[in-house]
Design a protein around this motif. Sequence first.
Motif, PDB file in Angstrom:
ATOM      1  N   VAL A 159       0.776  -1.179  -0.079  1.00  0.00           N
ATOM      2  CA  VAL A 159      -0.116   0.048  -0.047  1.00  0.00           C
ATOM      3  C   VAL A 159       1.041   1.249  -0.033  1.00  0.00           C
ATOM      4  O   VAL A 159       0.545   2.379  -0.478  1.00  0.00           O
ATOM      5  CB  VAL A 159      -1.098   0.137   1.316  1.00  0.00           C
ATOM      6  CG1 VAL A 159      -0.029   0.087   2.509  1.00  0.00           C
ATOM      7  CG2 VAL A 159      -2.110   1.210   1.040  1.00  0.00           C
ATOM      8  N   GLY A 160       2.109   1.229   0.531  1.00  0.00           N
ATOM      9  CA  GLY A 160       3.078   2.276   0.689  1.00  0.00           C
ATOM     10  C   GLY A 160       3.912   2.512  -0.712  1.00  0.00           C
ATOM     11  O   GLY A 160       4.561   3.324  -0.899  1.00  0.00           O
ATOM     12  N   GLY A 161       3.613   1.500  -1.764  1.00  0.00           N
ATOM     13  CA  GLY A 161       4.353   1.651  -3.115  1.00  0.00           C
ATOM     14  C   GLY A 161       5.003   0.164  -3.156  1.00  0.00           C
ATOM     15  O   GLY A 161       5.146  -0.558  -2.397  1.00  0.00           O
ATOM     16  N   PRO A 162       5.844   0.373  -4.266  1.00  0.00           N
ATOM     17  CA  PRO A 162       6.692  -0.972  -4.812  1.00  0.00           C
ATOM     18  C   PRO A 162       7.786  -0.981  -3.727  1.00  0.00           C
ATOM     19  O   PRO A 162       8.677   0.210  -3.830  1.00  0.00           O
ATOM     20  CB  PRO A 162       6.875  -0.942  -6.096  1.00  0.00           C
ATOM     21  CG  PRO A 162       6.804   0.766  -6.342  1.00  0.00           C
ATOM     22  CD  PRO A 162       5.680   1.083  -5.446  1.00  0.00           C
ATOM     23  N   GLN A 163       8.327  -2.194  -3.358  1.00  0.00           N
ATOM     24  CA  GLN A 163       9.482  -2.182  -2.670  1.00  0.00           C
ATOM     25  C   GLN A 163      10.288  -3.505  -3.427  1.00  0.00           C
ATOM     26  O   GLN A 163       9.790  -4.506  -3.778  1.00  0.00           O
ATOM     27  CB  GLN A 163       9.065  -2.796  -1.191  1.00  0.00           C
ATOM     28  CG  GLN A 163       8.087  -2.058  -0.385  1.00  0.00           C
ATOM     29  CD  GLN A 163       8.776  -0.685  -0.059  1.00  0.00           C
ATOM     30  OE1 GLN A 163      10.027  -0.369   0.280  1.00  0.00           O
ATOM     31  NE2 GLN A 163       7.808   0.380  -0.257  1.00  0.00           N
ATOM     32  N   THR A 164      11.373  -2.849  -3.417  1.00  0.00           N
ATOM     33  CA  THR A 164      12.489  -3.895  -4.204  1.00  0.00           C
ATOM     34  C   THR A 164      13.468  -4.621  -3.400  1.00  0.00           C
ATOM     35  O   THR A 164      13.861  -4.014  -2.410  1.00  0.00           O
ATOM     36  CB  THR A 164      12.893  -3.052  -5.388  1.00  0.00           C
ATOM     37  OG1 THR A 164      13.964  -1.999  -4.796  1.00  0.00           O
ATOM     38  CG2 THR A 164      11.978  -2.605  -6.289  1.00  0.00           C
ATOM     39  N   THR A 165      13.857  -5.841  -3.716  1.00  0.00           N
ATOM     40  CA  THR A 165      15.036  -6.439  -3.159  1.00  0.00           C
ATOM     41  C   THR A 165      16.109  -6.258  -4.285  1.00  0.00           C
ATOM     42  O   THR A 165      15.822  -6.917  -5.382  1.00  0.00           O
ATOM     43  CB  THR A 165      14.844  -7.644  -2.906  1.00  0.00           C
ATOM     44  OG1 THR A 165      13.950  -7.929  -1.745  1.00  0.00           O
ATOM     45  CG2 THR A 165      16.179  -8.303  -2.116  1.00  0.00           C
ATOM     46  N   PRO A 166      17.217  -5.830  -4.098  1.00  0.00           N
ATOM     47  CA  PRO A 166      18.123  -5.575  -5.319  1.00  0.00           C
ATOM     48  C   PRO A 166      18.797  -6.739  -5.543  1.00  0.00           C
ATOM     49  O   PRO A 166      19.012  -7.897  -4.812  1.00  0.00           O
ATOM     50  CB  PRO A 166      19.401  -4.712  -4.627  1.00  0.00           C
ATOM     51  CG  PRO A 166      19.281  -4.694  -3.084  1.00  0.00           C
ATOM     52  CD  PRO A 166      17.671  -4.960  -2.791  1.00  0.00           C
ATOM     53  N   SER A 167      19.512  -6.883  -6.860  1.00  0.00           N
ATOM     54  CA  SER A 167      20.020  -7.996  -7.439  1.00  0.00           C
ATOM     55  C   SER A 167      21.394  -8.047  -6.840  1.00  0.00           C
ATOM     56  O   SER A 167      21.889  -6.996  -6.355  1.00  0.00           O
ATOM     57  CB  SER A 167      20.153  -8.177  -8.821  1.00  0.00           C
ATOM     58  OG  SER A 167      20.775  -6.856  -9.149  1.00  0.00           O
ATOM     59  N   HIS A 168      22.121  -9.301  -6.955  1.00  0.00           N
ATOM     60  CA  HIS A 168      23.413  -9.310  -6.511  1.00  0.00           C
ATOM     61  C   HIS A 168      24.118 -10.512  -7.580  1.00  0.00           C
ATOM     62  O   HIS A 168      23.413 -11.232  -7.880  1.00  0.00           O
ATOM     63  CB  HIS A 168      23.553 -10.117  -5.018  1.00  0.00           C
ATOM     64  CG  HIS A 168      23.169  -9.276  -4.063  1.00  0.00           C
ATOM     65  ND1 HIS A 168      23.770  -8.077  -3.505  1.00  0.00           N
ATOM     66  CD2 HIS A 168      22.077  -9.118  -3.368  1.00  0.00           C
ATOM     67  CE1 HIS A 168      23.230  -7.298  -2.550  1.00  0.00           C
ATOM     68  NE2 HIS A 168      22.326  -8.004  -2.412  1.00  0.00           N
ATOM     69  N   GLU A 169      25.526 -10.042  -7.828  1.00  0.00           N
ATOM     70  CA  GLU A 169      26.198 -10.979  -8.805  1.00  0.00           C
ATOM     71  C   GLU A 169      26.435 -12.210  -8.060  1.00  0.00           C
ATOM     72  O   GLU A 169      26.936 -12.096  -6.722  1.00  0.00           O
ATOM     73  CB  GLU A 169      27.412 -10.009  -9.129  1.00  0.00           C
ATOM     74  CG  GLU A 169      27.174  -9.216 -10.181  1.00  0.00           C
ATOM     75  CD  GLU A 169      28.200  -8.697 -11.077  1.00  0.00           C
ATOM     76  OE1 GLU A 169      29.386  -8.732 -10.601  1.00  0.00           O
ATOM     77  OE2 GLU A 169      28.202  -8.184 -12.445  1.00  0.00           O
ATOM     78  N   GLY A 170      26.846 -13.341  -8.822  1.00  0.00           N
ATOM     79  CA  GLY A 170      27.350 -14.293  -7.990  1.00  0.00           C
ATOM     80  C   GLY A 170      28.838 -14.639  -8.343  1.00  0.00           C
ATOM     81  O   GLY A 170      29.314 -13.977  -9.014  1.00  0.00           O
ATOM     82  N   LEU A 171      29.204 -15.780  -7.865  1.00  0.00           N
ATOM     83  CA  LEU A 171      30.726 -16.052  -8.243  1.00  0.00           C
ATOM     84  C   LEU A 171      30.768 -17.368  -8.337  1.00  0.00           C
ATOM     85  O   LEU A 171      30.111 -18.471  -7.930  1.00  0.00           O
ATOM     86  CB  LEU A 171      31.487 -15.787  -7.001  1.00  0.00           C
ATOM     87  CG  LEU A 171      32.918 -15.420  -7.029  1.00  0.00           C
ATOM     88  CD1 LEU A 171      33.385 -14.283  -7.951  1.00  0.00           C
ATOM     89  CD2 LEU A 171      33.856 -15.346  -5.713  1.00  0.00           C
TER      90      LEU A 171
END
Length: 349
Positions: A159-171
């Motif tokens: 309800v407060g807006g879109p929330q994101t979880t950032p991406s991370h590169e792998g190894l």
Amino acid sequence: MPTRLVIAVTAFLAALVAAAAAVVIYDHGQEDKIGKGVTIGGVDVSGMKRDAAEAKLRREILDPLNQTVTVDHGNQRWSLSAREAKVATNLDATVEDALERSREGNIVKRTWRGVTGEQLDAKIQPEVTYSDAAIVRMLDRVRKSVNRPSMNATIKFTVGGPQTTPSHEGLAVDATALHRKIKAALVSPQAERRFSATTAHVKPKVSTDDIVNQNATTLVVNREAFKLTVFKNLKAVKSYSVAIGAVGLDTPAGLYHIQNKAVDPAWTKPYSDWVPKDQQGKVVPGGTAENPLKARWLGIFAGAGIHGVDPSEYGSIGHAASHGCVRMRIDDVEDLYPRVPVGAPIFIA
């Protein structure tokens, strides 16, 4: 036959016999000696007897092969011993092969080579065996410690807006290159026996930028607050007061997408109880006084959408008063319309 001739012939035959005897004696003395120009695994064993050649090969080939192979990455270390890798070589058989190569040709040719120092140019490689399964086990240990999976960016609508979880590169360890280096270290005494594991970054399938681009425009309808908010690149840029569905005709919660858009849309009277049966399915042209969909239309689902409302009904804004649609003032819906592309997500909470 004159005496002088007999003496000469006898002397010649005696010299010939003596030469032949010398050749035989010389050749016999070379039976246990490796010829010139013979190398085993890159180690020069020219002129050596069996025991000396085997001793030199143990120092320069077998001893290095018995050393532990070490792989590092940062502060981590992994080791593979020759015993665990089951490294073995046939040095005795290889020396025997070198002796046989040295005895090639007839006695005269062998003697000529020995006397003139002619090179055989024989490069013999000892057979080195190892356990590939042991290499794979070591690779598994390295990968288990080093490999890190990439993480896709995600988005959650609230309800407060879109929330994101950032991406991370792998190894990921370059297992193919590492396998090749370990194998070379096990079979070649000249190869490096300590080296670093090379790695490569693994990009996520969905990056943070992808999430932002896919949701460049997002709408959130807060039914409790009677607010519609526009988000651009996940940041709120404009809010509007709206009306929502009345009790029993609720604007349903959930995540949807804008299906279509229209200016002064026509209105098809729905097959609902609140519409007289003789009027159900009738099309009312857009822009007419009888059409309740004023100015603009942004379709959400199953006949429900966002639209303007007649100024005489502005008093419904801020209330649960519609038949399921999201109502807006005409100025507001005209302002909203160009901001929102077809396909934009709309979250109704």
